[in-house]
Design an enzyme around this catalytic site. Structure first.
Site, PDB file in Angstrom:
ATOM      1  N   TYR A  28      56.328  52.239  18.116  1.00  9.60           N
ATOM      2  CA  TYR A  28      57.203  53.309  18.604  1.00  9.60           C
ATOM      3  C   TYR A  28      58.419  52.766  19.360  1.00  9.60           C
ATOM      4  O   TYR A  28      58.935  53.416  20.265  1.00  9.60           O
ATOM      5  CB  TYR A  28      56.400  54.316  19.447  1.00  9.60           C
ATOM      6  CG  TYR A  28      55.191  54.836  18.705  1.00  9.60           C
ATOM      7  CD1 TYR A  28      55.353  55.730  17.650  1.00  9.60           C
ATOM      8  CD2 TYR A  28      53.904  54.397  19.004  1.00  9.60           C
ATOM      9  CE1 TYR A  28      54.255  56.180  16.923  1.00  9.60           C
ATOM     10  CE2 TYR A  28      52.806  54.835  18.283  1.00  9.60           C
ATOM     11  CZ  TYR A  28      52.993  55.724  17.251  1.00  9.60           C
ATOM     12  OH  TYR A  28      51.902  56.162  16.530  1.00  9.60           O
ATOM     13  N   CYS A  78      74.649  55.395  28.477  1.00 10.31           N
ATOM     14  CA  CYS A  78      75.237  56.310  29.458  1.00 10.31           C
ATOM     15  C   CYS A  78      74.259  57.426  29.802  1.00 10.31           C
ATOM     16  O   CYS A  78      74.495  58.597  29.497  1.00 10.31           O
ATOM     17  CB  CYS A  78      76.532  56.868  28.917  1.00 10.31           C
ATOM     18  SG  CYS A  78      77.749  55.575  28.715  1.00 10.31           S
ATOM     19  N   GLU A  79      73.166  57.038  30.405  1.00  9.33           N
ATOM     20  CA  GLU A  79      72.132  57.951  30.874  1.00  9.33           C
ATOM     21  C   GLU A  79      71.529  57.312  32.106  1.00  9.33           C
ATOM     22  O   GLU A  79      71.089  56.148  32.046  1.00  9.33           O
ATOM     23  CB  GLU A  79      71.002  58.096  29.834  1.00  9.33           C
ATOM     24  CG  GLU A  79      71.314  58.921  28.622  1.00  9.33           C
ATOM     25  CD  GLU A  79      71.409  60.400  28.910  1.00  9.33           C
ATOM     26  OE1 GLU A  79      70.763  60.873  29.875  1.00  9.33           O
ATOM     27  OE2 GLU A  79      72.138  61.093  28.184  1.00  9.33           O
ATOM     28  N   PRO A  83      44.528  53.778  12.932  1.00  7.55           N
ATOM     29  CA  PRO A  83      45.238  53.098  14.033  1.00  7.55           C
ATOM     30  C   PRO A  83      46.695  52.815  13.684  1.00  7.55           C
ATOM     31  O   PRO A  83      47.002  52.412  12.565  1.00  7.55           O
ATOM     32  CB  PRO A  83      44.465  51.781  14.190  1.00  7.55           C
ATOM     33  CG  PRO A  83      43.847  51.529  12.852  1.00  7.55           C
ATOM     34  CD  PRO A  83      43.584  52.880  12.241  1.00  7.55           C
ATOM     35  N   GLY A  84      47.585  53.068  14.617  1.00  7.17           N
ATOM     36  CA  GLY A  84      48.995  52.720  14.438  1.00  7.17           C
ATOM     37  C   GLY A  84      49.397  51.757  15.545  1.00  7.17           C
ATOM     38  O   GLY A  84      49.534  50.547  15.350  1.00  7.17           O
ATOM     39  N   ARG A  85      49.531  52.323  16.750  1.00 11.69           N
ATOM     40  CA  ARG A  85      49.928  51.552  17.930  1.00 11.69           C
ATOM     41  C   ARG A  85      49.085  50.293  18.117  1.00 11.69           C
ATOM     42  O   ARG A  85      49.612  49.226  18.423  1.00 11.69           O
ATOM     43  CB  ARG A  85      49.763  52.442  19.163  1.00 11.69           C
ATOM     44  CG  ARG A  85      50.238  51.826  20.475  1.00 11.69           C
ATOM     45  CD  ARG A  85      49.765  52.686  21.659  1.00 11.69           C
ATOM     46  NE  ARG A  85      50.018  54.095  21.440  1.00 11.69           N
ATOM     47  CZ  ARG A  85      51.138  54.721  21.775  1.00 11.69           C
ATOM     48  NH1 ARG A  85      52.083  54.066  22.399  1.00 11.69           N
ATOM     49  NH2 ARG A  85      51.290  56.004  21.521  1.00 11.69           N
TER      50      ARG A  85
HETATM   51  C1  LIG Z   1      50.427  59.144  15.328  1.00 16.73           C
HETATM   52  C2  LIG Z   1      49.196  59.364  14.562  1.00 16.73           C
HETATM   53  C3  LIG Z   1      48.288  58.323  14.388  1.00 16.73           C
HETATM   54  C4  LIG Z   1      48.456  56.976  15.025  1.00 16.73           C
HETATM   55  O1  LIG Z   1      48.407  57.071  16.406  1.00 16.73           O
HETATM   56  P1  LIG Z   1      48.412  55.715  17.274  1.00 16.73           P
HETATM   57  O2  LIG Z   1      48.409  56.217  18.669  1.00 16.73           O
HETATM   58  O3  LIG Z   1      49.649  54.994  16.929  1.00 16.73           O
HETATM   59  O4  LIG Z   1      47.193  54.971  16.897  1.00 16.73           O
HETATM   60  C5  LIG Z   1      47.184  58.556  13.596  1.00 16.73           C
HETATM   61  N1  LIG Z   1      46.975  59.760  13.011  1.00 16.73           N
HETATM   62  C6  LIG Z   1      47.837  60.786  13.173  1.00 16.73           C
HETATM   63  C7  LIG Z   1      47.567  62.070  12.500  1.00 16.73           C
HETATM   64  C8  LIG Z   1      48.966  60.626  13.954  1.00 16.73           C
HETATM   65  O5  LIG Z   1      49.802  61.653  14.106  1.00 16.73           O
END
Ligand SMILES: *Cc1c(COP(=O)(O)O)cnc(C)c1O
Length: 427
Positions: free
Chosen positions: A378, A349-350, A280-282
């Site tokens: 992000y 400027c877009e 997980p990132g987001r």
């Molecule tokens: C971007 C990415 C993630 C994380 O994605 P999220 O949408 O931020 O959870 C995990 N694994 C890979 C390989 C990614 O490219």
């Protein structure tokens, strides 16, 4: 005061006005308690009694020293996708055996850097990469584990998923491809690169968890051809709530679903794995982050009212890049009647530099603060210096107290890489 539907995500009442006074705007604000809760929800619920489990934070969502230090303290593993992200891990003393190196076009220098630091696992995208990694590992006498990234034709970038037979993504290898077979064969005879398992990542901002069920079934079918129990990495992409229209699964339920999808898929295929990974990132950084702006001019045209803010696509490219939707409040007027249909526009400027189109907000005037929610992932990580904008500061708020973890860029920072005019040299 935050909107009711955000109260579950932000763990504390954050005084955005006070923070803006102290640190200036635009300002990225992170609720550390919110992130810690999320991380712990993953750690506590992503468990199986059949195999080991690990949660990897995908650092491309939001990476700075303080964030990666938090991830380290909370005991997660770490995904990096570049030498730069790896460098953050090195700076904060991250345990390199817990670092996973992603990317479809890692350079020789990046692979050498990873080997030198002792990165535990490289997620290999293609045969060319594996050939280079194997050569570099042998030359430097290093050992490294490799997961092979597969393109399983499940595409889930939105609320719906599609299973495609086109396999057009630039990432990964098709399970039936010669490229994948060659990777397995090369790793098998390598004394330096150990084939440890398989990886897939089916998309981002995924809401339909059934997509992971299908992905698990496809991965289990590939795992079946190997006798030794391997590692299975199911990627990330778990959705978050940007607006009231978004309905992500709660983290504990999501974790339980993921584990049971994989357990069932493995049972049906009659295979075992040694460990299951997610990335997980987001969903760790997104909802905990907000961006505070100052409203400059308010402009009325016959069809619209614009609230101009002192940032825009340079601190949040997502609306311009993929029409991402956000919610916001005028700070201090959260409970005021929302009588104006507004477009919140940035200062770049877009024409496409619009953060939020057609949102109902209270009357605002120049000097008011506006807070946009769920900008934690992000946002900062995709920020740019377009129009020579300075990247905003980042503030962490924990237990009601604030700490600046990244300072605002200055004009001097913007010029820091420009060189003196020393004349042209003959090549
Ligand atoms: C971007 C990415 C993630 C994380 O994605 P999220 O949408 O931020 O959870 C995990 N694994 C890979 C390989 C990614 O490219």
């Amino acid at each position: 005061m935050v909107r009711a539907f955000f109260s579950g995500n932000m763990k504390q009442k954050i005084d955005f006005g006070k923070l803006a006074d102290k640190f200036g705007t635009p300002l990225y604000v992170y609720d550390v308690n919110g992130m810690t809760d999320k991380i712990r929800a993953y750690k506590d619920n992503f468990k199986s009694d059949r195999f080991a489990t690990k949660v990897l934070y995908a650092s491309k969502a939001f990476s700075c020293d303080a964030m990666i230090r938090l991830v380290k303290e909370e005991g997660l593993c770490l995904d990096v996708v570049s030498g730069g992200e790896l460098h953050v891990a090195e700076r904060v003393g991250f345990d390199m055996s817990k670092v996973y190196f992603h990317g479809n076009n890692k350079s020789r220098a990046e692979l050498e850097y990873a080997l030198r630091l002792g990165v535990g696992t490289v997620i290999v995208d293609n045969f060319g990469e594996l050939t280079l990694l194997e050569k570099l590992a042998k030359e430097s006498g290093k050992k490294v584990k490799a997961l092979f990234r597969l393109n399983i034709g499940v595409d889930a970038h939105t609320h719906k998923y599609i299973s495609t037979t086109l396999f057009e993504s630039k990432f990964g290898m098709m399970p039936a491809s010669e490229e994948f077979r060659n990777c397995v064969a090369l790793a098998r005879q390598s004394g330096n690169v150990e084939f440890d398992g398989l990886h897939c990542h089916i998309g981002s901002q995924v809401f339909d968890t059934a997509a992971y069920k299908l992905a698990a079934e496809k991965m289990a079918a590939v795992l079946k051809q190997f006798t030794r129990p391997l590692t299975l990495n199911m990627g990330g992409g778990f959705g978050v709530r940007y607006t009231a229209d978004d309905t992500p699964a709660a983290t504990p339920a999501l974790c339980r679903d993921m584990v049971s999808y994989v357990e069932n898929a493995l049972d049906n295929a009659g295979v075992k794995i040694k460990e299951l990974l997610i990335e997980p990132g987001r969903s760790i950084a997104g909802e905990a982050g907000s961006t505070v702006y100052t409203v400059g001019f308010v402009k009325h045209i016959p069809t619209k009212t614009f609230y101009f803010v002192d940032g825009g696509m340079t601190d949040n490219i997502r609306p311009a890049l993929y029409q991402a939707k956000y919610d916001c409040d005028v700070v201090g007027k959260e409970s005021a009647e929302k009588t104006v249909k507004v477009t919140v526009a940035g200062k770049c400027c877009e024409s496409g530099d619009l953060l939020i189109e057609d949102i109902m907000l209270p009357e605002a005037e120049s000097g008011d603060r506006l807070v946009v929610y769920t900008t934690g992932a992000y946002g900062y990580s995709m920020s740019s210096n377009y129009n020579k904008a300075c990247v905003p500061a980042v503030v962490f708020v924990k237990d009601g107290m604030a700490r600046q973890v990244v300072r605002r860029q200055t004009y001097a920072d913007l010029a820091a890489c420009d060189t003196e005019d020393s004349g042209y040299e003959v090549l």
